[in-house]
Design an enzyme around this catalytic site. Sequence first.
Site, PDB file in Angstrom:
ATOM      1  N   GLU A 113       0.823  -1.347  -0.043  1.00  0.00           N
ATOM      2  CA  GLU A 113       0.042   0.181   0.087  1.00  0.00           C
ATOM      3  C   GLU A 113       0.879   1.378  -0.009  1.00  0.00           C
ATOM      4  O   GLU A 113       0.496   2.220  -0.714  1.00  0.00           O
ATOM      5  CB  GLU A 113      -0.989  -0.081   1.185  1.00  0.00           C
ATOM      6  N   TYR A 126      -6.240   6.292   5.131  1.00  0.00           N
ATOM      7  CA  TYR A 126      -6.153   5.232   3.751  1.00  0.00           C
ATOM      8  C   TYR A 126      -5.429   3.987   4.204  1.00  0.00           C
ATOM      9  O   TYR A 126      -5.830   2.806   4.304  1.00  0.00           O
ATOM     10  CB  TYR A 126      -5.547   5.866   2.633  1.00  0.00           C
ATOM     11  N   ASP A 181      -9.017   6.199  -1.093  1.00  0.00           N
ATOM     12  CA  ASP A 181      -7.826   6.808  -1.960  1.00  0.00           C
ATOM     13  C   ASP A 181      -8.674   7.541  -3.229  1.00  0.00           C
ATOM     14  O   ASP A 181      -9.834   7.700  -3.219  1.00  0.00           O
ATOM     15  CB  ASP A 181      -6.848   5.721  -2.489  1.00  0.00           C
TER      16      ASP A 181
END
Length: 449
Positions: A42, A125, A143
């Site tokens: 991520e 996020y 996002d």
Amino acid sequence: MAAASTEAKAYFSRELLDWYRANKRVLPWRMNRDPYRIWVSEVMLQQTRVDTVIPYYERFMAKFPTITVLAEAPEEEVLKLWEGLGYYSRARNLQAGAQEVAERHGGIVPDNKDMVAALRGVGPYTTGAIMSIAFNRPEPAVDGNVMRVLSRYFCLEDDIAKPSTRIGIEKLAASLIPEGAAGDFNQALMELGALVCTPKSPGCLTCPVMAHCEGRAEGKEHILPIKTKAKPPRPETRLAALVVGTGEHAGKLLVRQRPESGLLARMWELPHVLAEGAEPKKKPARGAKAKADKVALEASHAGALAIGGSGFAQGVAAGKEAQMDLLCRQLASEDRVLVRPVGWWGEAEHVFSHIVWDVQVFKAAFGFALAESETLAAADAAARFKVAEAGGTYRGAAEETAAASEAMAENAELPANYRWISEADMAELAFPNVFLRILRDYWEIAAAR
């Protein structure tokens, strides 16, 4: 957002989840639900395309397979594995977060939202992604892809650049998560935004939730989401010295390390200075044309590094004398390093979020380094590189400096952040993309000569 119908929500969640489970991509971070692997992916995927990330991710995980290994690794090794991905603060924050996990949680990412959110560099996020994908907790992971998908599907016309809009979309996303399927659902949202509901050319006819998409029904799929345009990045012209070694340093280049903090902290680069007030050029040439231009310049520079070779005048591109003068003066004043320019070598561009560098590269030979006690004389020493104002030539000034350097601090040590490197040394040092491209071009051309 509150007005979104229960039917539209249920349809969206059900159809999107079914579509994802039938069509999801095979990606290396989807092999299991290890929170560390998910965390690394991520972070890498922020501001970066999946296809670009995959090889970096695989190399990174091979080198740092566990949080403990990453936490204990030298920062230089972490940055080197990140080299080329850009946004290097992500790598530093990831390692700092890993060190926090090692110290506070025994090297295991905790199944606790607040503890994960407290880690260095982990925002809302990333917290949502780790908690939902690794632990299947019903936390939203919002996002840019997710905001675009939901803005179009529910025809939301609020400015997504505003924090209040993001908070509203996070609440909406949380309300859509099917029970027991948080990880798959959040990945489905990301997948839809990446593959179908793309920024400029949404593939509406292949979208699994098109039937209830309010944005398409209103004919607004191409204008949503609404987002205030960010201030354009500030242009800067940077003058860089490609300093070629001689004698014991023959075949090597002079590089320097950036300061401990700030932009591109501790990374290596060519010595360069800011050209205040210079007008940035149009985008530099790239690819085969740029390479051909550099090869031609290399040929014109042959023999010129000795200052006085026949190629010197040819190597000085029209209009570059003043920039060479500025480069020499500022390097002497700021770093106590004197160089003898040969001429313009090439150019490159580097885009940050807030700055665009137009890097003008000049090939040069090393003159001398001033001792620390002589720092105040640097400006005077650099003046010897000046293009003579009273009808003299740049070549003449350079020759004068070359002769005078023996009487000055020629043998003074380089500043601590400077060193000579060979092509092999680049395997250990991390360079920003712009200097990586320049150096690779230089070594490739040098090898072909």
